[in-house]
Design an enzyme around this catalytic site. Sequence first.
Site, PDB file in Angstrom:
ATOM      1  N   GLU A  40      -4.579   0.739   3.861  1.00 25.61           N
ATOM      2  CA  GLU A  40      -4.549   2.119   3.368  1.00 25.61           C
ATOM      3  C   GLU A  40      -5.818   2.878   3.752  1.00 25.61           C
ATOM      4  O   GLU A  40      -5.764   4.049   4.093  1.00 25.61           O
ATOM      5  CB  GLU A  40      -4.361   2.141   1.840  1.00 25.61           C
ATOM      6  CG  GLU A  40      -2.949   1.826   1.403  1.00 25.61           C
ATOM      7  CD  GLU A  40      -1.910   2.790   1.959  1.00 25.61           C
ATOM      8  OE1 GLU A  40      -2.245   3.960   2.209  1.00 25.61           O
ATOM      9  OE2 GLU A  40      -0.763   2.363   2.165  1.00 25.61           O
ATOM     10  N   TYR A  99      -4.909   8.929  -4.262  1.00 28.66           N
ATOM     11  CA  TYR A  99      -3.864   8.480  -3.344  1.00 28.66           C
ATOM     12  C   TYR A  99      -3.964   6.959  -3.109  1.00 28.66           C
ATOM     13  O   TYR A  99      -2.981   6.226  -3.250  1.00 28.66           O
ATOM     14  CB  TYR A  99      -3.955   9.217  -1.990  1.00 28.66           C
ATOM     15  CG  TYR A  99      -3.174   8.483  -0.935  1.00 28.66           C
ATOM     16  CD1 TYR A  99      -1.803   8.632  -0.849  1.00 28.66           C
ATOM     17  CD2 TYR A  99      -3.795   7.559  -0.089  1.00 28.66           C
ATOM     18  CE1 TYR A  99      -1.054   7.903   0.066  1.00 28.66           C
ATOM     19  CE2 TYR A  99      -3.064   6.825   0.829  1.00 28.66           C
ATOM     20  CZ  TYR A  99      -1.700   7.002   0.902  1.00 28.66           C
ATOM     21  OH  TYR A  99      -0.966   6.268   1.789  1.00 28.66           O
ATOM     22  N   ASP A 117       0.227  12.072   0.276  1.00 28.90           N
ATOM     23  CA  ASP A 117      -0.564  12.284   1.491  1.00 28.90           C
ATOM     24  C   ASP A 117       0.150  13.334   2.343  1.00 28.90           C
ATOM     25  O   ASP A 117       1.135  13.936   1.893  1.00 28.90           O
ATOM     26  CB  ASP A 117      -0.767  10.966   2.257  1.00 28.90           C
ATOM     27  CG  ASP A 117       0.529  10.451   2.872  1.00 28.90           C
ATOM     28  OD1 ASP A 117       1.606  10.987   2.545  1.00 28.90           O
ATOM     29  OD2 ASP A 117       0.465   9.520   3.693  1.00 28.90           O
TER      30      ASP A 117
END
Length: 489
Positions: free
Chosen positions: A76, A185, A203
């Site tokens: 990520e 996020y 996102d």
Amino acid sequence: MTSLRYFAAFAHSALKFIPSGCGSPYRGFRGFIRTMAAANLKQQKLVSALLDWFSTNARDLPWRRTRDPYAIWVSEIMLQQTQVKTVIPYWNRWMNELPTIKAAAEARSAKIHKLWEGLGYYTRARNLQKAAKEIIAQHAVISKPCRRRGNESQTEKELETPHVVSYKFPDNFDNVLALPGVGRYTAGAICSIAFNQPTPILDGNVIRVLTRVFGIGGNPREKKTNAQLWRLAEDLVVHAASSPSICRRRRKESHSTSISSHRLLTSSPTCANLNQSLMELGALVCAPRNPQCEICPVKKLCVAFREDRVVELPNLGKREAATARRFAAFVVERNGCFLVRQRPAGVVNAHLWEFPNAEIHPSSSNSGHQSAHYSCKNGQSRLTSAATVQKHDWEIIHAAKSLGIEPATLHPLCTVKHSITRYRITLEVFRVSFGGTSYTSPHPKRAMSGTRRTRPSETGIWLTPVQLRKLAFTAAYRRILRRLQTHPQ
Ligand code: SF4
């Protein structure tokens, strides 16, 4: 909002008990309930369509073969601002070299930078290591030793000393969010993908899908619209949490065929799959330009498709105009060694390596790649072919001198264009030959780090090509290194 959703579902089933008709005092309330119920139904259908689509269309990415939160976290962080195909080799290399949180925490800074070299946004790598150290310090799994059979020599003190057996990645959203470099996020992505918790993500891809499907015309960067999008993302993942798993649904239908669907169906974590399906749809189908609406699994639910507003959504407002900047960089060679320096802490691309360079006026332009020729007598550089040297060249010469480089000749090597955030950078690169003069490292005051004591590596050191290959350079300077390999002279 979530409790409102449950309320709407409950109230909708109670509608038949609320008096209807034009004169009913409950008319407005009935309308409100109907709207809420319709929104609720659309979300349910959307979740179902996305989960179905993802079960057969998800790309087989290396970090999707694991539920290890560390591996997912690394992916990520790497995927922020970077495309999937670029990230795959970086992720594989990182996981090979640093397979555990402990390995990441204990790695040398030079290794972390080398593994991240070319991905950009190097603060992300440093924060990742900082966070790994925090996990080691705060989330150790401790065990008390027990007496080993037949080992009577173990002292009572030994038996009472607990020891660390492993480190547990935090599985609580707030604890994950508290880690350095982890925002809302990333915490949502880790908790949903690794632990299947109903934590939302938002996102660029998800924003595009949600604004189009729900026809949201506000600017997602504005607070109100952004909050609305987060609420929607949360509603969807909460719906997913209560959805029957695709596994069960498919078993009922009993016609699951593809290998990829079989692989994904074995565990069928619905929160993880829903969040990933939103990102995947944005990446593969609902692209910024030329989205493939005809094959989109949610086109029947999509407001932008129905109202022909696909091109105008998301409404991101006007982009900030890019600022042009120019730099001159100098490749200085002496006895097979090159002069390089390390960027200090606290600046863009901190700790990365580069050739000495200085900013020049942005409107200054190259005079056609002529060489500026110098001779050096009595320690004074003197221009000998003034006719070929123009204002731009004088600026380059001045830039070289400000770095302590007194060139005998300057030969243009290449020009590298690249962008960092909103800056469009042109880097003019010159090969320098000394021809008798020597290099004097710049006065510490001229070094980039301001008042802090400057390390020798920050003002400039001489290294062989083999040594250079072991260091982490920014993408622009790696291009120069490659150019040097293909054009050694
Ligand atoms: Fe995007 Fe088109 Fe699908 Fe709507 S129908 S979500 S605009 S790809």
